[in-house]
Design an enzyme around this catalytic site. Structure first.
Site, PDB file in Angstrom:
ATOM      1  N   ALA A 154      61.415  48.693  76.799  1.00 29.74           N
ATOM      2  CA  ALA A 154      63.129  48.540  76.392  1.00 29.74           C
ATOM      3  C   ALA A 154      63.184  47.505  74.371  1.00 29.74           C
ATOM      4  O   ALA A 154      61.940  48.153  74.231  1.00 29.74           O
ATOM      5  CB  ALA A 154      62.230  46.979  76.930  1.00 29.74           C
ATOM      6  N   SER A 155      63.982  46.908  74.810  1.00 33.75           N
ATOM      7  CA  SER A 155      64.426  46.833  72.961  1.00 33.75           C
ATOM      8  C   SER A 155      63.710  44.766  72.873  1.00 33.75           C
ATOM      9  O   SER A 155      62.901  44.672  74.410  1.00 33.75           O
ATOM     10  CB  SER A 155      65.847  46.563  72.671  1.00 33.75           C
ATOM     11  OG  SER A 155      65.978  44.745  73.125  1.00 33.75           O
TER      12      SER A 155
ATOM     13  N   LYS B 194      60.096  41.639  78.955  1.00 33.99           N
ATOM     14  CA  LYS B 194      58.853  43.215  79.213  1.00 33.99           C
ATOM     15  C   LYS B 194      57.835  41.811  79.377  1.00 33.99           C
ATOM     16  O   LYS B 194      56.849  42.428  79.910  1.00 33.99           O
ATOM     17  CB  LYS B 194      58.739  43.492  77.803  1.00 33.99           C
ATOM     18  CG  LYS B 194      59.913  45.061  77.812  1.00 33.99           C
ATOM     19  CD  LYS B 194      59.041  45.918  76.359  1.00 33.99           C
ATOM     20  CE  LYS B 194      58.900  44.798  75.380  1.00 33.99           C
ATOM     21  NZ  LYS B 194      60.532  44.432  74.814  1.00 33.99           N
ATOM     22  N   SER B 195      57.638  41.472  78.640  1.00 35.79           N
ATOM     23  CA  SER B 195      55.911  40.770  79.089  1.00 35.79           C
ATOM     24  C   SER B 195      56.269  39.163  80.621  1.00 35.79           C
ATOM     25  O   SER B 195      55.377  38.877  81.272  1.00 35.79           O
ATOM     26  CB  SER B 195      55.483  39.279  77.635  1.00 35.79           C
ATOM     27  OG  SER B 195      55.956  39.849  76.743  1.00 35.79           O
TER      28      SER B 195
ATOM     29  N   ASP C 135      50.864  44.815  77.908  1.00 36.50           N
ATOM     30  CA  ASP C 135      51.733  45.139  76.915  1.00 36.50           C
ATOM     31  C   ASP C 135      51.333  45.416  75.196  1.00 36.50           C
ATOM     32  O   ASP C 135      50.709  46.194  74.631  1.00 36.50           O
ATOM     33  CB  ASP C 135      51.504  43.197  76.480  1.00 36.50           C
ATOM     34  CG  ASP C 135      53.078  42.304  76.776  1.00 36.50           C
ATOM     35  OD1 ASP C 135      54.249  43.350  76.671  1.00 36.50           O
ATOM     36  OD2 ASP C 135      53.144  41.649  76.961  1.00 36.50           O
ATOM     37  N   GLU C 136      52.842  45.666  74.584  1.00 42.11           N
ATOM     38  CA  GLU C 136      53.056  46.264  73.267  1.00 42.11           C
ATOM     39  C   GLU C 136      52.725  47.532  73.633  1.00 42.11           C
ATOM     40  O   GLU C 136      51.920  47.721  72.744  1.00 42.11           O
ATOM     41  CB  GLU C 136      52.300  45.053  72.046  1.00 42.11           C
ATOM     42  CG  GLU C 136      52.586  43.582  72.400  1.00 42.11           C
ATOM     43  CD  GLU C 136      53.888  43.542  71.708  1.00 42.11           C
ATOM     44  OE1 GLU C 136      54.314  44.379  71.572  1.00 42.11           O
ATOM     45  OE2 GLU C 136      54.265  41.747  72.068  1.00 42.11           O
TER      46      GLU C 136
ATOM     47  N   HIS D  69      76.375  48.081  67.486  1.00 40.20           N
ATOM     48  CA  HIS D  69      75.951  47.072  66.360  1.00 40.20           C
ATOM     49  C   HIS D  69      75.043  47.507  66.084  1.00 40.20           C
ATOM     50  O   HIS D  69      74.656  46.479  64.233  1.00 40.20           O
ATOM     51  CB  HIS D  69      76.238  45.958  67.237  1.00 40.20           C
ATOM     52  CG  HIS D  69      77.911  45.347  67.401  1.00 40.20           C
ATOM     53  ND1 HIS D  69      77.961  45.232  68.967  1.00 40.20           N
ATOM     54  CD2 HIS D  69      78.904  45.527  66.878  1.00 40.20           C
ATOM     55  CE1 HIS D  69      79.337  45.014  69.191  1.00 40.20           C
ATOM     56  NE2 HIS D  69      79.439  44.970  67.867  1.00 40.20           N
TER      57      HIS D  69
HETATM   58  N1  LIG Z   1      64.013  28.680  78.872  1.00 40.59           N
HETATM   59  C1  LIG Z   1      64.598  30.150  79.637  1.00 40.59           C
HETATM   60  N2  LIG Z   1      65.609  30.130  81.339  1.00 40.59           N
HETATM   61  C2  LIG Z   1      65.036  31.483  81.577  1.00 40.59           C
HETATM   62  N3  LIG Z   1      65.201  32.889  80.568  1.00 40.59           N
HETATM   63  C3  LIG Z   1      64.658  32.396  78.826  1.00 40.59           C
HETATM   64  C4  LIG Z   1      64.810  31.553  78.654  1.00 40.59           C
HETATM   65  N4  LIG Z   1      63.445  31.815  77.163  1.00 40.59           N
HETATM   66  C5  LIG Z   1      63.803  33.123  77.100  1.00 40.59           C
HETATM   67  N5  LIG Z   1      64.757  33.447  78.577  1.00 40.59           N
HETATM   68  C6  LIG Z   1      64.400  34.653  78.572  1.00 40.59           C
HETATM   69  O1  LIG Z   1      63.460  36.192  78.378  1.00 40.59           O
HETATM   70  C7  LIG Z   1      63.839  36.418  78.064  1.00 40.59           C
HETATM   71  C8  LIG Z   1      63.424  37.497  76.757  1.00 40.59           C
HETATM   72  O2  LIG Z   1      61.462  37.503  77.459  1.00 40.59           O
HETATM   73  P1  LIG Z   1      60.424  37.661  77.358  1.00 40.59           P
HETATM   74  O3  LIG Z   1      58.832  38.406  78.416  1.00 40.59           O
HETATM   75  O4  LIG Z   1      59.424  36.683  76.055  1.00 40.59           O
HETATM   76  O5  LIG Z   1      60.610  39.362  76.417  1.00 40.59           O
HETATM   77  P2  LIG Z   1      60.278  40.746  76.104  1.00 40.59           P
HETATM   78  O6  LIG Z   1      58.957  40.607  76.276  1.00 40.59           O
HETATM   79  O7  LIG Z   1      60.804  41.454  76.575  1.00 40.59           O
HETATM   80  O8  LIG Z   1      60.318  40.606  73.768  1.00 40.59           O
HETATM   81  C9  LIG Z   1      65.218  37.169  76.805  1.00 40.59           C
HETATM   82  O9  LIG Z   1      65.999  37.935  77.848  1.00 40.59           O
HETATM   83  C10 LIG Z   1      65.380  35.553  77.448  1.00 40.59           C
HETATM   84  O10 LIG Z   1      66.903  35.343  77.728  1.00 40.59           O
HETATM   85  C1  LIG Z   2      61.624  46.860  66.553  1.00 37.64           C
HETATM   86  C2  LIG Z   2      59.456  46.487  65.713  1.00 37.64           C
HETATM   87  C3  LIG Z   2      59.407  45.295  66.760  1.00 37.64           C
HETATM   88  N1  LIG Z   2      57.887  45.069  65.966  1.00 37.64           N
HETATM   89  C4  LIG Z   2      56.517  44.367  66.367  1.00 37.64           C
HETATM   90  C5  LIG Z   2      58.068  42.764  66.675  1.00 37.64           C
HETATM   91  C6  LIG Z   2      56.718  42.709  67.739  1.00 37.64           C
HETATM   92  O1  LIG Z   2      55.298  41.467  66.480  1.00 37.64           O
HETATM   93  C7  LIG Z   2      56.707  43.424  68.634  1.00 37.64           C
HETATM   94  C8  LIG Z   2      57.280  43.220  69.911  1.00 37.64           C
HETATM   95  O2  LIG Z   2      57.669  42.330  70.377  1.00 37.64           O
HETATM   96  P1  LIG Z   2      57.697  42.059  71.872  1.00 37.64           P
HETATM   97  O3  LIG Z   2      59.390  40.845  71.498  1.00 37.64           O
HETATM   98  O4  LIG Z   2      56.949  41.585  72.321  1.00 37.64           O
HETATM   99  O5  LIG Z   2      59.073  43.503  72.646  1.00 37.64           O
HETATM  100  O6  LIG Z   2      56.476  44.376  67.814  1.00 37.64           O
HETATM  101  C9  LIG Z   2      57.611  45.989  64.705  1.00 37.64           C
HETATM  102  O7  LIG Z   2      56.048  46.494  64.252  1.00 37.64           O
HETATM  103  N2  LIG Z   2      57.824  47.470  64.109  1.00 37.64           N
HETATM  104  C10 LIG Z   2      59.456  46.901  65.094  1.00 37.64           C
HETATM  105  O8  LIG Z   2      60.503  47.867  64.307  1.00 37.64           O
HETATM  106 ZN   LIG Z   3      77.452  45.509  70.220  1.00 37.47          ZN
END
Ligand SMILES: Nc1ncnc2c1ncn2[C@@H]1O[C@H](COP(=O)(O)OP(=O)(O)O)[C@@H](O)[C@H]1O
Ligand SMILES: Cc1cn([C@H]2C[C@H](O)[C@@H](COP(=O)(O)O)O2)c(=O)[nH]c1=O
Ligand SMILES: [Zn+2]
Length: 192
Positions: A9-10, A15-16, A87-88, A185
């Site tokens: 995903a983005s 994901k985490s 993860d990551e 966007h």
């Molecule tokens: N307090 C909260 N309650 C519910 N959802 C939350 C809250 N804070 C953040 N989020 C949601 O958690 C998601 C991000 O989760 P995370 O696992 O950290 O993402 P990723 O690992 O993909 O970067 C987002 O969709 C955000 O909207």
């Molecule tokens: C797009 C992009 C991301 N990264 C780094 C930034 C964060 O430390 C992680 C992704 O974290 P997530 O919220 O758990 O998905 O990746 C990067 O190094 N370079 C990039 O282009």
């Molecule tokens: Zn958009």
């Protein structure tokens, strides 16, 4: 047969969170898991893996030299593992992704990888490229752009919020440095 999964995903797509839920699900049934995350992604959080929703867990950290096959199998011999969660996963090397495949194929251990598909320039990360190439199952997790479309891209921004077009592929950061956007966007932000 055990499988290699890639949940991609983005940023900010959960994901985490999804990884931690899957881990909890295994463990609440008395099963054993092993968690991994990237050594370089140390955002100073309390736990090695932390989701924005507040969940967290300790995890082993992989670096360039980590042999996931050797380290996971060593642990598996002491206490049989039911699942490995990474993860990551975008930061895995191609070789480490093949080690994950071997864990599934020869070790019989399911490996669940969670990571970004593309970087701030829309290019695949090495780990993501390898996982998209050889994983048994590809599962897209979804974030939402400000327009309501699916956010598939990651815009890197500077301190003032301006789009960053050039730079190193790896730059650790969170919502302060990246914004998940739909492709339209994302393209507009880079063109502007
Ligand atoms: N307090 C909260 N309650 C519910 N959802 C939350 C809250 N804070 C953040 N989020 C949601 O958690 C998601 C991000 O989760 P995370 O696992 O950290 O993402 P990723 O690992 O993909 O970067 C987002 O969709 C955000 O909207
Ligand atoms: C797009 C992009 C991301 N990264 C780094 C930034 C964060 O430390 C992680 C992704 O974290 P997530 O919220 O758990 O998905 O990746 C990067 O190094 N370079 C990039 O282009
Ligand atoms: Zn958009």
């Amino acid at each position: 047969m055990a499988k290699l999964y890639f949940y991609y995903a983005s940023m900010n797509a959960g994901k985490s969170t999804t990884l931690l839920q899957a881990d909890f699900n295994y463990r609440e049934r008395g099963m054993h898991t092993m968690l991994w995350t990237a050594q370089l992604d140390d955002r100073g959080a309390d736990k090695a893996i932390e989701s924005r929703i507040g969940l967290g867990a300790e995890a082993h950290r992989y670096g360039k030299a980590t042999d996931l096959w050797a380290d996971v199998m060593a642990s598996h011999r002491v206490e049989p593992l039911d699942c490995v969660l990474i993860d990551e996963a975008q930061f895995l090397s191609k070789e480490q992704v093949w080690q994950c495949a071997r864990l599934a194929d020869e070790g019989g251990i399911p490996v669940l990888c969670y990571g970004l598909r593309t970087d701030f320039q829309g290019e695949l990360f090495p780990g993501s490229a390898a996982l998209l190439g050889i994983a048994d199952a590809l599962v897209e997790l979804k974030a939402v752009c400000h327009c309501g479309r699916k956010a598939t891209m990651n815009l890197r921004v500077d301190e003032s919020g301006a789009a960053v077009k050039q730079g190193a592929q790896t730059e650790i950061g969170g919502n302060d440095r990246y914004v998940a956007l739909c492709r339209k966007h994302f393209s507009e932000a880079l063109a502007g």
